[in-house]
Each structure stands twice: as structure tokens, then as C-alpha cells.
Design a protein around this motif. Structure first.
Motif, short mmCIF file in Angstrom:
data_model
loop_
_atom_site.label_atom_id
_atom_site.label_comp_id
_atom_site.label_asym_id
_atom_site.label_seq_id
_atom_site.Cartn_x
_atom_site.Cartn_y
_atom_site.Cartn_z
N HIS A 49 -13.64 12.10 19.38
CA HIS A 49 -14.24 11.23 20.57
C HIS A 49 -15.98 12.13 20.76
N SER A 50 -15.86 13.16 20.00
CA SER A 50 -17.19 14.06 19.78
C SER A 50 -17.58 14.71 18.68
N ILE A 51 -18.53 14.90 18.55
CA ILE A 51 -18.68 15.90 17.91
C ILE A 51 -17.78 17.22 17.52
N LYS A 52 -17.47 17.79 18.16
CA LYS A 52 -16.28 18.44 18.25
C LYS A 52 -15.14 17.82 17.43
N ASP A 53 -14.40 16.71 17.66
CA ASP A 53 -12.86 16.68 16.83
C ASP A 53 -13.75 15.67 16.08
N PHE A 54 -15.04 15.36 15.30
CA PHE A 54 -15.56 14.79 14.58
C PHE A 54 -15.06 15.97 13.21
N LEU A 55 -15.90 17.22 13.59
CA LEU A 55 -16.80 18.16 12.85
C LEU A 55 -15.86 19.28 12.71
N LEU A 56 -15.41 20.04 14.18
CA LEU A 56 -15.01 21.19 13.81
C LEU A 56 -13.65 21.70 13.94
N TYR A 57 -12.90 20.51 15.01
CA TYR A 57 -11.58 20.74 15.03
C TYR A 57 -10.93 19.20 14.55
N ASN A 58 -10.07 19.14 14.17
CA ASN A 58 -8.88 17.94 13.61
C ASN A 58 -8.73 17.16 15.49
N LYS A 59 -8.57 18.08 16.45
CA LYS A 59 -7.92 17.56 17.59
C LYS A 59 -8.31 18.66 18.45
N LEU A 60 -8.54 18.16 19.79
CA LEU A 60 -8.74 18.92 21.20
C LEU A 60 -7.74 19.59 21.40
#
Length: 202
Positions: free
Chosen positions: A191-202
Motif C-alpha cells: 500500500h505504500s513504501i513501508k509495506d513495499f520495502l520495510l515490512y511485509n504487512k502493516l
């Protein structure tokens, strides 16, 4: 104390009671090897995929390690005990002793369903299928391949497992399905850069 140790050492060195002592040492080696193999595996898998309190996670690691060590130790102990017993009836070791002893012991030790036994049995199944193929070539039951067959082996294994995962996922072992879901399905969702690169799922 020193005399007791010397007595034990002399008995061990004498070769007396060799069958019994090898069975006892087999039990000991089963405990050690089971712990060495299962503890790091359970630790990594728990840290990567399990959720819960630290106490629950530690209990899960300890239980898996204990089960693996206990079952491996019991298997070695009874396998060696039965093969030694069969050998005593026939004066020398025969090939069918290994199969019979392992068959009986495997039924009682590794025949009870739990996650650890399932993983061990599946691990062995893949190795024996590979070994039986080599055995068939060695004995001349099938011809020696004229070219390297390993790429075809890899192709079939991966082709079948991905087909099963995509279309018959409920037939796969849960841990295999879980990590394949992580690799192939979860990589379709963000859904965003966070769950694209940093996390698998928010």
C-alpha cells in the motif's frame, strides 16, 4: 573415584559388552544430535514466523528440541538393540536385519503424528527417493544417464511444488505453504513504501 574411572575405561577398552555399550552410546548420540539439529532450526523458525509471548516462544523451542532429541535417541537405541538381537540368532549381520529393525522402531517412534516427526519423515523421504534412483543406476536397473540429470530433477521438483502451491495448496505441509505464501503471495500486496520495502504487512 580414580579407580572407578579406570575400571570403566578398562571395560570400555576390552571390547566386552560391545553390543550393549554401542546401543547406550547410540542413545547418547541421538540426544546430542537431535538437540544440535532441532534447537537452531526451532529458534530461527520461531523468530521468523511465530507470534506470542517470549515464554510461549521459548516453550515451543524447548518442546520441539526435546521431541526431536528424545525420538532420535529412542530410535537409535531400539534400532541397534533389535539389530544386535537379530544378529545373535543368525551369527552374522544380514541386510534384512536393518530393514526389519528400522521398520518396527520407525512405526513406534516416528509413527506418532506431530510436527517434528512429520518434518523428519519428509526429510528422509526426499533423501531415500534420491538414493533409490542412484541405487537403480548403480545396480544397472536403469541405464547410466548420458548427460547431467540434476537440472531436470530440479525442474520437476520446482514445477510440481509451484503447481501444487498455486492450485492445490491445501495438500502441502503447513510450514512449506506458509513460507511459499510469504514469497509468492505476500509479494503481490503493498500500500505504500513501508509495506513495499520495510515490512511485509502493516
Amino acid at each position: 573415584m580414580a579407580t572407578s574411572i579406570q575400571l570403566i575405561n578398562s571395560v570400555l577398552a576390552s571390547g566386552q559388552y560391545r553390543a550393549l555399550l554401542s546401543t547406550i552410546k547410540g542413545f547418547r548420540n541421538g540426544v546430542v544430535y537431535g538437540a544440535k539439529v532441532r534447537f537452531p532450526h526451532a529458534l530461527v523458525m520461531t523468530l521468523l514466523f511465530k507470534r506470542g509471548s517470549l515464554k510461549e516462544m521459548a516453550r515451543g523451542i524447548a518442546e520441539a528440541t526435546f521431541t526431536h532429541s528424545k525420538n532420535l535417541a529412542l530410535f537409535v537405541f531400539f534400532y541397534k538393540g533389535i539389530t544386535n538381537l537379530l544378529q545373535s540368532f543368525e551369527t552374522k549381520r544380514k541386510q534384512h536385519h536393518a530393514f526389519l529393525a528400522a521398520f518396527v522402531t520407525g512405526y513406534f517412534v516416528f509413527g506418532k503424528y506431530n510436527k517434528v516427526n512429520e518434518q523428519i519423515n519428509l526429510y528422509l523421504l526426499s533423501r531415500i527417493l534420491y538414493g533409490l534412483a542412484k541405487f537403480a543406476v548403480k545396480k544397472g536397473y536403469i541405464p547410466q544417464p548420458k548427460q547431467d540429470t540434476f537440472p531436470w530433477f530440479a525442474a520437476v521438483v520446482w514445477g510440481v511444488v509451484l503447481w501444487l502451491f498455486e492450485y492445490e495448496g491445501d495438500t502441502l505441509q503447513p510450514s512449506l505453504k506458509s513460507f511459499m505464501t510469504y514469497l509468492y503471495n505476500d509479494s503481490n500486496i503493498w500500500h505504500s513504501i513501508k509495506d513495499f520495502l520495510l515490512y511485509n504487512k502493516l
